[in-house]
Design an enzyme around this catalytic site. Structure first.
Site, short mmCIF file in Angstrom:
data_model
loop_
_atom_site.label_atom_id
_atom_site.label_comp_id
_atom_site.label_asym_id
_atom_site.label_seq_id
_atom_site.Cartn_x
_atom_site.Cartn_y
_atom_site.Cartn_z
CE1 TYR A 1 7.83 0.81 -3.31
CE2 TYR A 1 5.78 2.04 -3.11
CZ TYR A 1 6.93 1.54 -2.55
OH TYR A 1 7.21 1.75 -1.22
CD GLU B 1 -1.68 -2.23 1.89
OE1 GLU B 1 -0.62 -2.30 2.54
OE2 GLU B 1 -2.46 -3.19 1.74
C1 LIG Z 1 10.48 6.16 -1.31
C2 LIG Z 1 11.94 6.22 -0.88
C3 LIG Z 1 12.26 4.94 -0.06
C4 LIG Z 1 12.83 6.25 -2.14
O1 LIG Z 1 14.18 6.17 -1.71
P1 LIG Z 1 15.36 6.89 -2.50
O2 LIG Z 1 16.63 6.31 -1.98
O3 LIG Z 1 15.25 8.37 -2.44
O4 LIG Z 1 15.07 6.44 -4.00
P2 LIG Z 1 16.14 6.09 -5.10
O5 LIG Z 1 17.19 7.14 -5.13
O6 LIG Z 1 16.58 4.69 -4.94
O7 LIG Z 1 15.25 6.24 -6.43
C5 LIG Z 1 14.87 5.11 -7.18
C6 LIG Z 1 13.70 5.49 -8.06
O8 LIG Z 1 12.59 5.94 -7.28
C7 LIG Z 1 11.93 7.00 -7.95
N1 LIG Z 1 12.07 8.22 -7.15
C8 LIG Z 1 12.78 8.36 -6.02
N2 LIG Z 1 12.63 9.61 -5.53
C9 LIG Z 1 11.80 10.26 -6.38
C10 LIG Z 1 11.27 11.57 -6.40
N3 LIG Z 1 11.55 12.47 -5.44
N4 LIG Z 1 10.43 11.91 -7.40
C11 LIG Z 1 10.12 11.03 -8.37
N5 LIG Z 1 10.62 9.75 -8.41
C12 LIG Z 1 11.45 9.38 -7.42
C13 LIG Z 1 12.59 7.14 -9.31
O9 LIG Z 1 11.92 6.26 -10.18
C14 LIG Z 1 13.98 6.63 -9.01
O10 LIG Z 1 14.61 6.09 -10.15
P3 LIG Z 1 15.57 7.05 -11.04
O11 LIG Z 1 16.68 7.46 -10.10
O12 LIG Z 1 16.02 6.15 -12.14
O13 LIG Z 1 14.74 8.21 -11.47
C15 LIG Z 1 12.25 7.50 -0.05
O14 LIG Z 1 11.75 8.62 -0.75
C16 LIG Z 1 11.65 7.50 1.34
O15 LIG Z 1 12.24 6.95 2.28
N6 LIG Z 1 10.47 8.12 1.53
C17 LIG Z 1 9.81 8.20 2.83
C18 LIG Z 1 9.25 6.87 3.24
C19 LIG Z 1 8.27 6.35 2.21
O16 LIG Z 1 7.46 7.09 1.67
N7 LIG Z 1 8.31 5.02 1.97
C20 LIG Z 1 7.41 4.36 1.03
C21 LIG Z 1 6.19 3.95 1.74
S1 LIG Z 1 5.03 3.14 0.65
#
Ligand SMILES: CC(C)(COP(=O)(O)OP(=O)(O)OC[C@H]1O[C@@H](n2cnc3c(N)ncnc32)[C@H](O)[C@@H]1OP(=O)(O)O)[C@@H](O)C(=O)NCCC(=O)NCCS
Length: 230
Positions: A163, A151
């Site tokens: 995702y 979710e």
């Molecule tokens: C979601 C989360 C885990 C992503 O972690 P992250 O280390 O920043 O993400 P990554 O650097 O590995 O990014 C991988 C992909 O995610 C997507 N992505 C990550 N951040 C993004 C942003 N700010 N906007 C759009 N796409 C994004 C992109 O597809 C990216 O691929 P790309 O680099 O080829 O464009 C992080 O934002 C987070 O911890 N958020 C708060 C907790 C949360 O919301 N968890 C999910 C609950 S369902």
């Protein structure tokens, strides 16, 4: 001009994954509070960790390998170091390197449900959330699951993009799923993990991630070649 020896003495930064342990829970909670507005109570993590047969929880740690550290980086694969550049350094014990991310899921029969995933804000945008997700996929496949589901808040564009990158699609909505603000959740499902199409896509993405992280984790201070003295 710097001498070659100057940069070889600089620190090397790396990240590695480990199974979450009971003693990690307070630190995981601290990280989680920076990631979510509705963090779990620590008791929820402790309960999940008591059932490793159905659950899989990981922490992501940040290691700085200072030149004075003993040992250096391991050439072997750590227990969960799926990607060759993410190794647990020999020179450290798990307790000394800070936790900067975490992820977890439960697996029942052919379905794996990602329950949480987060990276500290200052470490985002480096591929580390993706690394955690890749490990969730890997473990789900190892355990024989065919599908991953989760979710996600309808407003959480960053997570949804992550995702989608791995083929998840929106398959439903849970109304007012989040108790802190009454926000709806999308229910997302992966494609079948057992098809050649998925495996081809997953391999391609994992290879690209490996290259991205390898480039980012080059030894800090490595100079352009024209700065290296002969
Ligand atoms: C979601 C989360 C885990 C992503 O972690 P992250 O280390 O920043 O993400 P990554 O650097 O590995 O990014 C991988 C992909 O995610 C997507 N992505 C990550 N951040 C993004 C942003 N700010 N906007 C759009 N796409 C994004 C992109 O597809 C990216 O691929 P790309 O680099 O080829 O464009 C992080 O934002 C987070 O911890 N958020 C708060 C907790 C949360 O919301 N968890 C999910 C609950 S369902």
């Amino acid at each position: 001009m710097r001498h070659a020896a100057d940069w070889t003495r600089k620190s090397t930064v790396s990240y590695y994954l480990e199974p979450m342990r009971q003693e990690d829970v307070p630190d995981v909670s601290r990280v989680e509070r920076e990631c979510f507005t509705n963090p779990w109570p620590q008791s929820a993590y402790r309960r999940e960790l008591r059932n490793p047969a159905n659950n899989h929880y990981l922490v992501l740690r940040h290691h700085i390998d200072h030149p004075t550290s003993r040992g250096g980086r391991s050439e072997g694969r750590g227990p969960l170091a799926l990607l060759p550049f993410v190794r647990k350094p020999e020179s450290t014990t798990a307790t000394t390197d800070p936790i900067i991310g975490f992820a977890g899921m439960w697996v029942l029969f052919d379905e794996a449900h990602i329950t949480t995933i987060g990276v500290l804000p200052q470490y985002r945008g480096k591929g580390l959330g993706e690394l955690l997700l890749v490990e969730m996929f890997e473990e789900a496949i190892r355990r024989g699951a065919e599908w991953l589901t989760l979710e996600v808040r309808v407003s959480n564009e960053a997570a949804q993009a992550l995702y989608r990158k791995y083929g998840f699609t929106r398959q439903g909505l849970r109304r007012r799923y989040y108790s802190d603000n009454g926000e709806d959740a999308y229910i997302m499902w992966s494609p079948s993990l057992r098809t050649p199409e998925f495996n081809e896509r997953f391999d391609r993405l994992r290879t690209a991630l490996r290259e991205r992280l390898r480039d980012d984790l080059a030894p800090a201070g490595k100079p352009p070649s024209n700065e290296v003295a002969s």
